[in-house]
Design a protein around this motif. Sequence first.
Motif, PDB file in Angstrom:
ATOM      1  N   LYS A 114      16.617   8.859  77.021  1.00  0.00           N
ATOM      2  CA  LYS A 114      17.713   9.645  77.161  1.00  0.00           C
ATOM      3  C   LYS A 114      17.419  11.047  76.517  1.00  0.00           C
ATOM      4  N   GLN A 115      16.699  11.264  75.396  1.00  0.00           N
ATOM      5  CA  GLN A 115      16.141  12.508  75.142  1.00  0.00           C
ATOM      6  C   GLN A 115      15.152  13.031  76.057  1.00  0.00           C
ATOM      7  N   VAL A 116      14.357  12.386  76.551  1.00  0.00           N
ATOM      8  CA  VAL A 116      13.537  13.012  77.495  1.00  0.00           C
ATOM      9  C   VAL A 116      14.016  13.569  78.825  1.00  0.00           C
ATOM     10  N   MET A 117      15.050  12.763  79.081  1.00  0.00           N
ATOM     11  CA  MET A 117      15.892  13.080  80.313  1.00  0.00           C
ATOM     12  C   MET A 117      16.971  14.344  80.256  1.00  0.00           C
ATOM     13  N   PRO A 119      17.116  17.445  78.902  1.00  0.00           N
ATOM     14  CA  PRO A 119      16.921  18.831  79.261  1.00  0.00           C
ATOM     15  C   PRO A 119      17.022  18.922  80.783  1.00  0.00           C
ATOM     16  N   ALA A 120      16.721  17.914  81.623  1.00  0.00           N
ATOM     17  CA  ALA A 120      16.761  17.980  82.992  1.00  0.00           C
ATOM     18  C   ALA A 120      18.346  17.910  83.417  1.00  0.00           C
ATOM     19  N   VAL A 122      20.881  18.920  81.502  1.00  0.00           N
ATOM     20  CA  VAL A 122      21.358  20.248  81.127  1.00  0.00           C
ATOM     21  C   VAL A 122      21.000  21.170  82.184  1.00  0.00           C
ATOM     22  N   HIS A 123      19.995  21.315  82.769  1.00  0.00           N
ATOM     23  CA  HIS A 123      19.514  22.282  83.735  1.00  0.00           C
ATOM     24  C   HIS A 123      19.905  21.868  85.098  1.00  0.00           C
ATOM     25  N   GLY A 124      20.637  20.656  85.321  1.00  0.00           N
ATOM     26  CA  GLY A 124      21.128  20.223  86.424  1.00  0.00           C
ATOM     27  C   GLY A 124      19.978  19.934  87.435  1.00  0.00           C
ATOM     28  N   LEU A 125      18.857  19.338  87.216  1.00  0.00           N
ATOM     29  CA  LEU A 125      17.729  19.143  87.937  1.00  0.00           C
ATOM     30  C   LEU A 125      17.757  17.621  88.450  1.00  0.00           C
ATOM     31  N   ARG A 168       9.763  16.054  76.351  1.00  0.00           N
ATOM     32  CA  ARG A 168      11.172  16.716  76.466  1.00  0.00           C
ATOM     33  C   ARG A 168      10.892  17.929  77.054  1.00  0.00           C
ATOM     34  N   ALA A 169       9.737  18.873  76.360  1.00  0.00           N
ATOM     35  CA  ALA A 169       9.374  20.174  77.044  1.00  0.00           C
ATOM     36  C   ALA A 169       8.887  20.166  78.698  1.00  0.00           C
TER      37      ALA A 169
END
Lengths: 330, 329
Positions: A114-117, A119-120, A122-125, A168-169
């Motif tokens: 969940k944490q790795v996904m 940021p994507a 949040v940025h709607g990717l 995550r980055a």
Amino acid sequence: MSALLEVEGLVKHYHVRGGGGLFGAPVVLKAVDGVSFAIPAGRTLGLVGESGCGKSTTARLVLGTLARDDGQVMFDGEPVGSVRDARWRSQRRAMQMVYQDPLSALDRRLTVGKQVMEPALVHGLGAAAERHEKALSIMDAVGLSSRFFDRYPHELSGGQRQRVVLARALILSPKLLVCDEPISALDVSIQAQVINLLVDLQEKFSLTYLFISHDLKVVRQVAHEVAVMYLGRVVERGDPEALFHAPAHPYTQALVGAIPTPRTRGRARAALQGDPPSPINTPPGCSFHPRCPRAEARCRSEAPLLRPLDDGRFAACHFPVLSTPAREAA
Amino acid sequence: MTVPLIELKDLTVDFPVGGNWVRALHGVSLTIRRGEALGLVGESGSGKSVTWLAATKLLPAKARIDGEVLLDGKPIQGLTRDQMAGVRGKRVALIFQDPTSSLNPVHRVGTQIAESVRLHRGFDAAAARAEAKRLLDRVHIPSAARRLDDYPHELSGGTNQRVMIAMALAGEPDLLVADEPTTALDVTIQAQILDLLAEMRRETGMALVLISHDLGIVADITDRVAVMYAGRIVEEAPVDALFDDPRHPYTQGLLAALPDVAGPRRRLTAIPGQVPNPAALPPGCAFAPRCPAAISGCVTAIPSLDAVAADRRTACFRAGHATPWEIAA
């Protein structure tokens, strides 16, 4: 070659109270006092210095998470501001930060996957399935097997957690990673794993690194160029081999000479006397002169500028050390 | 042969974890001779700090300690709390990583050093204060007389560590145990503290045990080094022998994983995997799962720490074989 990141005359001053707490006279703390550098795409700049020299503040100014007082930051041809508008947000995707302590950079209540996904998301990717796919491939790239997907951070070792932070980055496909002491919290045997991983990831994803560390040994391992900071300013900048084998600035010389390593055991050190002065009352002239063994009258009155030396390096010193190597190449 | 200053014999420590006993130390035997400097290196959880906390009875009461600790050849197990307090400080002094949290924040540093002087040497208040000033001078704190009245928060980390060393010297100990004394300090300050420790040792002839995760620091100021892994000493040797010719694959791996500022730049050889959880150690040699030299025998029996030369010991079935890390690189 145009640089991916260009920093020019960066300044951050804090207005604080001097001695006497609340009743002290207002004074200026010069955290960052005119820092300039450029990093070409795909390269690594190592930013080194002791605590309080302004290296972490520089990182935050570069990312625009802290408002600068003066200077300019250009990323990929566009200015980086600290006003959180649409451009700032899109730049977030391309510039990511990796911190020292992976456990506090992670949410203990969310699984690794969940944490790795996140940021994507949040940025709607991409769609959910694509994000899942992408997360698994990034985890694979940082050396985390898919069995960690449903684990929680506390079930992981320090090295594995730092891999999660990197994943995550990287899921946002950034161009620049700002790493602030990324391996300082790790054990020796794990440090080497993460250093090698960072080098491999740079190659694989064409990443550019701003690598901040107090550990010169680690910086030498990853950096293409090194900048040494002292009290908010860059005092020497150049090729790591030249800089570490024959430091031009007396501070770099002291810093390199102070590192104990098995290879140099038993050698006498030219120990630097005293503590670094506070960034509140920086000495006049060259701020290093009170601790400098080479200081002369001029150093006490005139601040040296960062000037190019014959071998392409830059040093801010009136009397740079030119010929004598600090330690012979073993 | 003279009686060693301190001898640890088969020291074990167990901690209660969720209703079970978890062994943190699996039989550590170590001898400190008078005046020598021993480095104890290992990664987090290897047991290097626990060894000395157990030996000086500073572990919490719930920990179960077994084995023998001999001071001047006499066991210290039977000592009462008061007698043990006399040993600590007077015979064996300890300093720790974070000097600022080891000092009492609400007392002036001079008072704290003077207290230690009065406790261990029985001086009166005036003499203790004079001695405190002398000690601050000795650890090279500038304008010592004025610093006596400072509080720890008014001093830098490096100066506070000097204050801790002054307090440790107050009892004129025979052994100083320094647990990561420079880890919280900047590299130029670290160099100052290492030079100070070496100087104090030369002047007083006290023995030093330096506990550190940093091989460079240990190489710098010790005579002999013991490497710990998962609660055991895996290798022990004179400092030059250990760094020039490491015999245990773990020691070899640590050196191969270490970046350096001198010499050619090379890709680091990382040790794969991670340090095992003390509650779930692998069978046989605890390092076997990460060891490139491991053979089937390594997972069935635990190698004992045996002498491989006059002054060095190694706990490895494969010691003396080819150095597999270089092949891996």
